[in-house]
Design an enzyme around this catalytic site. Structure first.
Site, short mmCIF file in Angstrom:
data_model
loop_
_atom_site.label_atom_id
_atom_site.label_comp_id
_atom_site.label_asym_id
_atom_site.label_seq_id
_atom_site.Cartn_x
_atom_site.Cartn_y
_atom_site.Cartn_z
N GLU A 228 -5.79 -78.11 85.20
CA GLU A 228 -5.69 -76.52 85.89
C GLU A 228 -5.92 -75.15 84.27
OE1 GLU A 228 -5.06 -75.69 88.52
OE2 GLU A 228 -4.11 -77.99 89.62
N CYS A 262 -2.99 -66.84 85.87
CA CYS A 262 -3.96 -67.69 86.40
C CYS A 262 -4.77 -67.46 87.34
CB CYS A 262 -3.89 -69.16 85.73
SG CYS A 262 -3.05 -69.51 87.06
P1 NAP Z 1 -3.27 -72.87 76.09
O1 NAP Z 1 -3.59 -72.32 74.47
O2 NAP Z 1 -4.24 -73.35 76.47
O3 NAP Z 1 -1.56 -73.68 75.67
C1 NAP Z 1 -1.61 -74.60 76.91
C2 NAP Z 1 -1.06 -75.65 76.43
O4 NAP Z 1 -1.56 -76.26 75.48
C3 NAP Z 1 0.25 -75.85 75.64
O5 NAP Z 1 1.18 -76.08 75.51
C4 NAP Z 1 -1.13 -76.00 73.52
O6 NAP Z 1 0.01 -76.31 72.81
C5 NAP Z 1 -1.67 -77.01 74.29
N1 NAP Z 1 -2.88 -76.93 73.93
C6 NAP Z 1 -3.71 -75.80 73.45
N2 NAP Z 1 -4.72 -76.04 72.71
C7 NAP Z 1 -4.73 -76.81 72.64
C8 NAP Z 1 -5.91 -78.57 72.29
N3 NAP Z 1 -7.17 -78.15 71.89
N4 NAP Z 1 -5.18 -79.90 72.63
C9 NAP Z 1 -4.47 -80.22 73.26
N5 NAP Z 1 -3.95 -78.67 73.50
C10 NAP Z 1 -3.47 -78.31 73.43
O7 NAP Z 1 -3.01 -71.61 76.69
P2 NAP Z 1 -1.99 -70.40 76.83
O8 NAP Z 1 -2.00 -69.30 75.92
O9 NAP Z 1 -0.83 -70.87 76.82
O10 NAP Z 1 -1.89 -70.44 78.52
C11 NAP Z 1 -2.70 -69.09 79.04
C12 NAP Z 1 -4.05 -69.94 79.88
O11 NAP Z 1 -3.58 -71.19 80.61
C13 NAP Z 1 -5.02 -68.77 80.90
O12 NAP Z 1 -6.66 -69.82 80.75
C14 NAP Z 1 -4.77 -69.22 81.66
O13 NAP Z 1 -5.24 -69.03 83.07
C15 NAP Z 1 -4.10 -71.17 82.27
N6 NAP Z 1 -3.52 -70.93 83.09
C16 NAP Z 1 -4.26 -72.20 84.06
C17 NAP Z 1 -3.17 -72.40 85.77
C18 NAP Z 1 -3.55 -73.13 86.75
O14 NAP Z 1 -2.62 -73.51 86.78
N7 NAP Z 1 -4.99 -73.05 86.88
C19 NAP Z 1 -1.73 -71.76 85.67
C20 NAP Z 1 -0.69 -70.74 84.28
C21 NAP Z 1 -2.22 -70.70 83.10
P3 NAP Z 1 0.44 -75.19 71.70
O15 NAP Z 1 1.34 -73.87 72.37
O16 NAP Z 1 1.07 -75.95 71.12
O17 NAP Z 1 -0.91 -74.75 71.21
#
Ligand code: NAP
Length: 459
Positions: A228, A262
């Site tokens: 997601e 998102c």
């Molecule tokens: P993020 O930086 O991708 O982090 C999300 C999770 O992934 C965190 O637990 C993070 O850990 C982990 N993570 C980050 N980079 C990683 C990698 N290379 N490998 C494995 N795990 C990794 O995203 P965010 O800034 O927290 O959230 C915002 C994003 O989420 C936006 O793009 C938003 O649109 C999307 N989102 C999508 C949905 C949906 O349902 N489609 C819902 C909500 C949000 P750490 O915190 O330890 O870095």
């Protein structure tokens, strides 16, 4: 990234946590692996009784959980309370509906007893984001555990207390040891988890980059994933739209969760006949938003979750303006402690402006002007994302045509996009794959097994 609670309303570090070392991680994976067979053998009604108790505890502790969410990631306290209530409602929906949705599907085959069974996959790793720190986890955990799987949560590093509270919540609800555990680890630990043979599958909600990484590693292991990811949802206002309502709801749809959803409306694609009126009303609503402390009921919009979020959003806005976009409101961080950004409106964006083609994860709306509905659809589909969409028109035939033409996981007409346990939720293209919620979310982490039994010939 360090694991810490930093209050976005003040910028102060409230608590720091040591990431779990290898031995602590191993203990929890071993607990999960041991719980796998216990939980899948637990009768469905007993599993669902746990999910129902989770709902009751969420209701009883709503204020406590809401305060924690607001402290760690800055959402309005009222929105955090609503989030806890929605989690409880969704747990109850699964407790009521899982028996029907997980029941065997019998197939009429002459001379055979034949059916499709839904069986759990085992230990499922959930990598989760901070923006809806309870909702994202519960919408994974309620169906996944109901189906008989075991959950391991790697939550975002800025919401460790929410992660621990969620682990304690499942334990208090009576989930056997190892059925739902949080791992306080950074994203650098995820690869090791995905390659561990005791972990059967993974779900990630987060950015496109994290999705690509997790998808590639899990793919190499031939493990099922649900991804997601980000979105840049279109909010299309056509010539016959109720412009007043579209402008009012459009601002809510963009600014929800302090602009960090998102499925927030991010690109406002407006028919040229109503574009001036829409823009004027939209900007007036944005300028009227009270930005302030998320615990103050008078605030309509609070801080972003981190300093990094403010820097990233500001960079995208400044680069877009430098590329030729017009700034109609906001456009800067607020000069006060904490991580506040002025609600912002851009228009006249050239294609090379970051806000034209990237997801902007903050309170920034981009307005585009189009000559007709076909141009609106073409612009909407010109994004590499495909999560949600909203279409505003009084012409319901046109609405249906546009809804079917948009490449996204859902389309709402004359309403803002919102998730609901009765409907599948997810995206296409770079917004990810797989579905959460409803029957589809419940069955994602099941082995959909065909069983055909022919009686043996008599001896
Ligand atoms: P993020 O930086 O991708 O982090 C999300 C999770 O992934 C965190 O637990 C993070 O850990 C982990 N993570 C980050 N980079 C990683 C990698 N290379 N490998 C494995 N795990 C990794 O995203 P965010 O800034 O927290 O959230 C915002 C994003 O989420 C936006 O793009 C938003 O649109 C999307 N989102 C999508 C949905 C949906 O349902 N489609 C819902 C909500 C949000 P750490 O915190 O330890 O870095």
């Amino acid at each position: 990234m360090s694991i810490a609670t930093i209050n976005p309303a003040t910028g102060e570090t409230v608590a720091r946590f040591e990431p779990y070392d290898a031995a602590a991680v191993e203990t929890r994976i071993a607990n999960a692996a041991a719980a796998r067979d216990v939980w899948r053998a637990t009768p469905l009604d007993e599993r669902l009784a746990v999910i129902r108790r989770v709902a009751d505890i969420l209701d009883a502790r709503r204020d406590e959980y809401a305060a924690l969410m607001t402290l760690e990631m800055g959402k309005l306290l009222s929105a955090a309370r609503d989030e806890a209530a929605k989690c409880a409602m969704t747990c109850r929906w699964y407790a009521d509906n899982a028996p029907r949705l997980l029941a065997n599907d019998y197939v009429d085959v002459e001379g055979e007893r034949a059916w499709v069974a839904y069986q759990p996959l085992g230990v499922v790793l959930a990598v989760m984001p901070w923006n809806f720190p309870f909702w994202q986890v519960l919408r994974f955990a309620a169906p996944t555990l109901a189906a008989g799987n075991v959950g391991l949560l790697k939550h975002a590093s800025n919401v460790p207390q929410c992660a621990l509270a969620l682990e304690a919540l499942f334990a208090e609800a009576g989930a056997p040891r190892g059925v739902f555990q949080a791992l306080l680890v950074g994203s650098d630990a995820v690869e090791g988890l995905l390659t561990d043979p005791r972990i059967a599958a993974a779900t990630l909600t987060g950015s496109e980059g994290a999705g690509r990484s997790v998808g590639a590693i899990a793919g190499g292991q031939l493990k099922k994933t649900v991804l997601e990811l980000g979105g840049s949802d279109p909010f299309i206002v056509l010539a016959t739209a109720d412009v007043d309502a579209a402008a009012r709801v459009g601002v809510q749809a963009r600014m929800i969760n302090n602009g960090q959803s998102c499925v927030a409306a991010k690109r406002f694609i407006v028919h040229e006949r109503v574009a001036d009126e829409f823009t004027e009303k939209f900007v007036a609503h944005v300028n009227a938003l009270a930005v302030g402390d998320p615990t103050d009921p008078a605030s309509a919009i609070g801080p972003l979750a981190s300093r990094r979020q403010v820097e990233d959003v500001d960079h995208q806005v400044q680069q877009s303006v430098a590329a030729g976009a017009r700034l109609l409101a906001g456009g800067r961080p607020l000069d006060r402690p904490g991580f506040y950004y002025a609600p912002t409106v851009l228009s006249d964006l050239p294609q090379h402006a970051p806000a034209y083609h990237e997801e902007v994860f903050g309170p920034v709306a981009s307005i585009f002007r189009v000559p007709d509905a076909d141009a609106a659809v073409a612009l909407a589909n010109g994004s590499r994302y495909g999560l949600g969409a909203s279409v505003w028109t009084r012409d319901m035939r046109e609405a249906e045509r546009v809804a079917l033409a948009i490449e996204s996981g859902s389309v709402f007409v004359n309403a803002m996009m919102a998730s609901d346990p009765r409907f599948p939720f997810g995206g296409v293209k770079a917004s990810g794959h797989g579905r959460e919620l409803a029957a589809w979310g419940l069955r994602e982490f099941t082995n959909v097994k065909t069983i055909r039994m022919r009686p043996a010939a008599s001896p």
